[in-house]
Motif scaffolding. Structure first.
Motif, PDB file in Angstrom:
ATOM      1  N   SER A   1       0.872  -1.183   0.000  1.00  0.00           N
ATOM      2  CA  SER A   1       0.000   0.000   0.000  1.00  0.00           C
ATOM      3  C   SER A   1       0.902   1.223   0.000  1.00  0.00           C
ATOM      4  CB  SER A   1      -0.886   0.040   1.242  1.00  0.00           C
ATOM      5  OG  SER A   1      -1.744  -1.076   1.235  1.00  0.00           O
ATOM      6  N   THR A   2       0.570   2.209  -0.839  1.00  0.00           N
ATOM      7  CA  THR A   2       1.424   3.392  -0.921  1.00  0.00           C
ATOM      8  C   THR A   2       0.730   4.608  -0.319  1.00  0.00           C
ATOM      9  OG1 THR A   2       0.640   4.225  -3.055  1.00  0.00           O
ATOM     10  CG2 THR A   2       2.352   2.522  -3.119  1.00  0.00           C
ATOM     11  N   TYR A   3       1.562   5.542   0.112  1.00  0.00           N
ATOM     12  CA  TYR A   3       1.099   6.822   0.666  1.00  0.00           C
ATOM     13  C   TYR A   3       1.906   7.872  -0.093  1.00  0.00           C
ATOM     14  CZ  TYR A   3      -0.156   3.606   4.495  1.00  0.00           C
ATOM     15  OH  TYR A   3      -0.659   2.563   5.241  1.00  0.00           O
ATOM     16  N   GLN A   4       1.354   8.365  -1.231  1.00  0.00           N
ATOM     17  CA  GLN A   4       2.181   9.097  -2.186  1.00  0.00           C
ATOM     18  C   GLN A   4       2.007  10.613  -2.121  1.00  0.00           C
ATOM     19  OE1 GLN A   4       1.627   5.472  -5.320  1.00  0.00           O
ATOM     20  NE2 GLN A   4       2.504   7.324  -6.212  1.00  0.00           N
ATOM     21  N   ALA A   5       3.154  11.281  -2.266  1.00  0.00           N
ATOM     22  CA  ALA A   5       3.196  12.737  -2.189  1.00  0.00           C
ATOM     23  C   ALA A   5       2.552  13.388  -3.414  1.00  0.00           C
ATOM     24  CB  ALA A   5       4.653  13.186  -2.080  1.00  0.00           C
ATOM     25  N   VAL A   6       2.018  14.574  -3.211  1.00  0.00           N
ATOM     26  CA  VAL A   6       1.337  15.278  -4.309  1.00  0.00           C
ATOM     27  C   VAL A   6       2.312  15.744  -5.394  1.00  0.00           C
ATOM     28  CG1 VAL A   6      -0.665  15.994  -2.964  1.00  0.00           C
ATOM     29  CG2 VAL A   6       1.369  17.445  -2.978  1.00  0.00           C
ATOM     30  N   SER A   7       3.597  15.901  -5.062  1.00  0.00           N
ATOM     31  CA  SER A   7       4.551  16.341  -6.094  1.00  0.00           C
ATOM     32  C   SER A   7       4.647  15.324  -7.222  1.00  0.00           C
ATOM     33  CB  SER A   7       5.934  16.594  -5.488  1.00  0.00           C
ATOM     34  OG  SER A   7       6.356  15.463  -4.759  1.00  0.00           O
ATOM     35  N   GLY A   8       4.221  14.071  -6.978  1.00  0.00           N
ATOM     36  CA  GLY A   8       4.179  13.072  -8.044  1.00  0.00           C
ATOM     37  C   GLY A   8       3.237  13.486  -9.158  1.00  0.00           C
TER      38      GLY A   8
ATOM     39  N   ALA B   1      -7.231  11.502   2.176  1.00  0.00           N
ATOM     40  CA  ALA B   1      -6.443  10.434   1.543  1.00  0.00           C
ATOM     41  C   ALA B   1      -7.277   9.963   0.358  1.00  0.00           C
ATOM     42  CB  ALA B   1      -6.206   9.301   2.529  1.00  0.00           C
ATOM     43  N   ILE B   2      -6.713  10.016  -0.842  1.00  0.00           N
ATOM     44  CA  ILE B   2      -7.483   9.684  -2.050  1.00  0.00           C
ATOM     45  C   ILE B   2      -6.968   8.360  -2.630  1.00  0.00           C
ATOM     46  CG2 ILE B   2      -8.172  10.457  -4.358  1.00  0.00           C
ATOM     47  CD1 ILE B   2      -7.588  13.329  -3.529  1.00  0.00           C
ATOM     48  N   PRO B   3      -7.814   7.324  -2.629  1.00  0.00           N
ATOM     49  CA  PRO B   3      -7.328   6.021  -3.124  1.00  0.00           C
ATOM     50  C   PRO B   3      -7.397   5.920  -4.647  1.00  0.00           C
ATOM     51  CG  PRO B   3      -9.549   5.793  -2.325  1.00  0.00           C
ATOM     52  CD  PRO B   3      -9.192   7.247  -2.153  1.00  0.00           C
ATOM     53  N   GLN B   4      -6.912   6.955  -5.315  1.00  0.00           N
ATOM     54  CA  GLN B   4      -6.845   6.931  -6.779  1.00  0.00           C
ATOM     55  C   GLN B   4      -5.651   7.756  -7.233  1.00  0.00           C
ATOM     56  OE1 GLN B   4     -10.088   8.736  -9.060  1.00  0.00           O
ATOM     57  NE2 GLN B   4      -9.062   8.219 -10.989  1.00  0.00           N
ATOM     58  N   ILE B   5      -4.696   7.088  -7.897  1.00  0.00           N
ATOM     59  CA  ILE B   5      -3.596   7.804  -8.551  1.00  0.00           C
ATOM     60  C   ILE B   5      -3.627   7.381 -10.005  1.00  0.00           C
ATOM     61  CG2 ILE B   5      -1.091   8.145  -8.640  1.00  0.00           C
ATOM     62  CD1 ILE B   5      -1.010   7.800  -5.624  1.00  0.00           C
ATOM     63  N   ASP B   6      -3.845   8.336 -10.870  1.00  0.00           N
ATOM     64  CA  ASP B   6      -4.010   8.115 -12.316  1.00  0.00           C
ATOM     65  C   ASP B   6      -5.410   7.517 -12.582  1.00  0.00           C
ATOM     66  OD1 ASP B   6      -3.414   7.975 -15.078  1.00  0.00           O
ATOM     67  OD2 ASP B   6      -1.316   7.577 -14.638  1.00  0.00           O
TER      68      ASP B   6
ATOM     69  N   ASP C   1      11.217 -11.282 -13.330  1.00  0.00           N
ATOM     70  CA  ASP C   1      10.472 -12.445 -12.847  1.00  0.00           C
ATOM     71  C   ASP C   1       8.975 -12.216 -13.071  1.00  0.00           C
ATOM     72  OD1 ASP C   1       9.299 -14.526 -11.523  1.00  0.00           O
ATOM     73  OD2 ASP C   1      10.476 -14.325  -9.685  1.00  0.00           O
ATOM     74  N   GLU C   2       8.488 -12.757 -14.184  1.00  0.00           N
ATOM     75  CA  GLU C   2       7.072 -12.567 -14.545  1.00  0.00           C
ATOM     76  C   GLU C   2       6.146 -13.346 -13.623  1.00  0.00           C
ATOM     77  OE1 GLU C   2       5.448 -10.560 -16.770  1.00  0.00           O
ATOM     78  OE2 GLU C   2       7.413  -9.613 -17.010  1.00  0.00           O
ATOM     79  N   SER C   3       6.704 -14.284 -12.839  1.00  0.00           N
ATOM     80  CA  SER C   3       5.842 -15.105 -11.988  1.00  0.00           C
ATOM     81  C   SER C   3       5.543 -14.435 -10.638  1.00  0.00           C
ATOM     82  CB  SER C   3       6.484 -16.472 -11.752  1.00  0.00           C
ATOM     83  OG  SER C   3       7.576 -16.321 -10.868  1.00  0.00           O
ATOM     84  N   LEU C   4       6.137 -13.278 -10.371  1.00  0.00           N
ATOM     85  CA  LEU C   4       5.883 -12.604  -9.088  1.00  0.00           C
ATOM     86  C   LEU C   4       4.399 -12.296  -8.929  1.00  0.00           C
ATOM     87  CD1 LEU C   4       8.818 -10.019  -8.834  1.00  0.00           C
ATOM     88  CD2 LEU C   4       8.482 -12.071  -7.457  1.00  0.00           C
ATOM     89  N   GLU C   5       3.879 -12.542  -7.726  1.00  0.00           N
ATOM     90  CA  GLU C   5       2.474 -12.218  -7.440  1.00  0.00           C
ATOM     91  C   GLU C   5       2.464 -10.931  -6.631  1.00  0.00           C
ATOM     92  OE1 GLU C   5       1.227 -15.686  -5.328  1.00  0.00           O
ATOM     93  OE2 GLU C   5       1.349 -16.952  -7.106  1.00  0.00           O
ATOM     94  N   ILE C   6       1.982  -9.866  -7.257  1.00  0.00           N
ATOM     95  CA  ILE C   6       2.045  -8.545  -6.612  1.00  0.00           C
ATOM     96  C   ILE C   6       0.656  -7.938  -6.589  1.00  0.00           C
ATOM     97  CG2 ILE C   6       3.193  -6.285  -6.648  1.00  0.00           C
ATOM     98  CD1 ILE C   6       5.070  -7.488  -8.778  1.00  0.00           C
ATOM     99  N   THR C   7       0.253  -7.414  -5.435  1.00  0.00           N
ATOM    100  CA  THR C   7      -0.981  -6.643  -5.414  1.00  0.00           C
ATOM    101  C   THR C   7      -0.703  -5.314  -4.723  1.00  0.00           C
ATOM    102  OG1 THR C   7      -3.352  -6.750  -5.029  1.00  0.00           O
ATOM    103  CG2 THR C   7      -1.960  -7.619  -3.277  1.00  0.00           C
ATOM    104  N   VAL C   8      -1.308  -4.241  -5.255  1.00  0.00           N
ATOM    105  CA  VAL C   8      -0.950  -2.890  -4.820  1.00  0.00           C
ATOM    106  C   VAL C   8      -2.193  -2.020  -4.677  1.00  0.00           C
ATOM    107  CG1 VAL C   8       0.445  -0.859  -5.388  1.00  0.00           C
ATOM    108  CG2 VAL C   8       1.186  -3.073  -6.198  1.00  0.00           C
ATOM    109  N   THR C   9      -2.208  -1.180  -3.647  1.00  0.00           N
ATOM    110  CA  THR C   9      -3.199  -0.098  -3.536  1.00  0.00           C
ATOM    111  C   THR C   9      -2.430   1.210  -3.425  1.00  0.00           C
ATOM    112  OG1 THR C   9      -4.695  -1.566  -2.349  1.00  0.00           O
ATOM    113  CG2 THR C   9      -5.154   0.794  -2.200  1.00  0.00           C
ATOM    114  N   CYS C  10      -2.671   2.120  -4.352  1.00  0.00           N
ATOM    115  CA  CYS C  10      -1.939   3.394  -4.355  1.00  0.00           C
ATOM    116  C   CYS C  10      -2.841   4.519  -3.852  1.00  0.00           C
ATOM    117  CB  CYS C  10      -1.437   3.734  -5.757  1.00  0.00           C
ATOM    118  SG  CYS C  10      -0.105   2.648  -6.302  1.00  0.00           S
ATOM    119  N   VAL C  11      -2.334   5.266  -2.890  1.00  0.00           N
ATOM    120  CA  VAL C  11      -3.134   6.317  -2.234  1.00  0.00           C
ATOM    121  C   VAL C  11      -2.362   7.635  -2.247  1.00  0.00           C
ATOM    122  CG1 VAL C  11      -4.281   6.972  -0.080  1.00  0.00           C
ATOM    123  CG2 VAL C  11      -4.165   4.557  -0.742  1.00  0.00           C
ATOM    124  N   ARG C  12      -3.060   8.711  -2.592  1.00  0.00           N
ATOM    125  CA  ARG C  12      -2.441  10.046  -2.550  1.00  0.00           C
ATOM    126  C   ARG C  12      -2.748  10.682  -1.200  1.00  0.00           C
ATOM    127  NH1 ARG C  12       1.017  11.379  -6.194  1.00  0.00           N
ATOM    128  NH2 ARG C  12      -0.384  11.394  -7.987  1.00  0.00           N
TER     129      ARG C  12
END
Ligand code: 11C
Length: 341
Positions: free
Chosen positions: A152-159, A201-206, A230-241
């Motif tokens: 889970s990310t907590y991303q800065a507005v400068s992004g 906190a906004i759970p939408q980036i892009d 490694d294409e077999s990696l299992e990754i799940t992500v939630t990005c939050v501004r």
């Protein structure tokens, strides 16, 4: 050897940092060409005590340019990078335009610098939130192996650029003064619906893609697989501004393939290039976005074992999104190119 260097997107949040780093790191420059949109052409930027006049970036801008650093958005890169390559420049592209192109290496020097020369004129710089995560994960991958990542990310507005920084400060003042807050830019400038970022906190980036994930989340998933090879990696992500100006923070959970000791992980990460471990909970020492701002490293802390799964590892990873997340990673790549030329 000295190089003719062009920066495309010189007035942007990332472009400004690229120019500053080229100066601070004394990059071997013969001539620096600063390119921008037609609107900013004619403005001046100081570089090594001299003023350089911005020129409009066009298909003819790249004659005699050895290295071109692009950070003016995906559409500008799609249009101009092919012209720069044709003129003989090596392009380091900071946008998502070419990242998933199989002919384009996607480089984080601490992870896959060995792929640097596999290019056909374009080297892609990954997304900021991806870069800091893979830089910290690579030593663990090499030592223990893993297949499952939950982030889970907590991303800065400068992004989201300079205008999003201005909007956050303006809204914060309005909110504190009890005035009406009128969101104008975030979460996505080109979409009709806007949300307040101040004290939120906004759970939408892009934008959203058609699987319920945002484009930012898909970038983290796809780019991580490509960079780690490694294409077999299992990754799940939630990005939050969140209303932080500089520095992305990430809560990263990874299930290692082998038993591990927390102290060993701390020591492994402390020795890894570009990583600084800040992890003394008893002293309340852990990475903070405010402390990462202006620094080139990736900071890791809150290293601890999952209480349910002894091979589960939690970490808090923080880095300046405009530096290691963008400008520094790009200039670092340029330094490797210069060294190898
Ligand atoms: C953000 N990660 O924080 C984005 C900015 O693909 O290079 C970087 C977008 C990119 O909004």
């Amino acid at each position: 050897k000295l190089f003719n260097v062009a920066v495309v997107g010189s007035t942007g949040a990332v472009g400004g940092q690229i120019i500053k780093l080229l100066e601070e790191r004394e990059f071997p420059i013969k001539e620096l060409k600063l390119l921008s949109s037609a609107r900013s052409a004619g403005k001046k930027i100081e570089f090594k005590n001299k003023e350089i006049t911005l020129e409009e970036a066009t298909s003819n801008s790249f004659k005699n340019i050895d290295i071109a650093l692009f950070s003016a958005g995906g559409s500008v890169s799609k249009e101009l990078v092919p012209h720069a390559v044709e003129s003989g420049a090596i392009c380091i592209d900071n946008t998502s335009a070419f990242r998933m192109d199989p002919d384009t290496p996607l480089i984080v020097p601490e992870v896959n610098i060995d792929q640097l020369n596999d290019h056909k004129g374009v080297i892609a710089n990954p997304n900021c939130s991806t870069i800091q995560m893979v830089a910290a994960l690579k030593p663990l991958y090499d030592r223990y192996g893993f297949s499952r990542i939950i982030t889970s990310t907590y991303q800065a507005v400068s992004g989201s650029g300079k205008s999003a920084i201005d909007e956050t400060i303006k809204q914060s003042k309005e909110f504190i003064e009890g005035k009406e807050v009128n969101p104008d830019i975030l979460p996505v400038g080109s979409l009709p619906v806007k949300h307040q970022i101040a004290f939120n906190a906004i759970p939408q980036i892009d934008t959203f893609v058609d699987n319920g994930y945002t484009f930012e989340e898909m970038k983290m998933i796809n780019e991580t697989k490509k960079i780690m090879g490694d294409e077999s990696l299992e990754i799940t992500v939630t990005c939050v501004r969140i209303p932080v100006i500089f520095g992305h923070s990430e809560s990263v959970y990874v299930e290692l393939n082998k038993d591990f000791d927390v102290e060993e992980v701390r020591s492994l990460l402390s020795q890894a290039p570009g990583i600084i471990v800040e992890d003394q909970p008893e002293e309340q020492i852990y990475p903070l976005a405010t402390n990462s701002a202006g620094k080139l490293d990736v900071f890791v802390g809150r290293i601890r074992k999952d209480l349910a799964n002894p091979r589960g590892l939690n970490m808090w990873i923080v880095s300046d999104n405009l530096l290691k997340g963008a400008a520094w990673n790009a200039v670092q790549i340029a330094e490797y190119i210069a060294k190898e030329s």
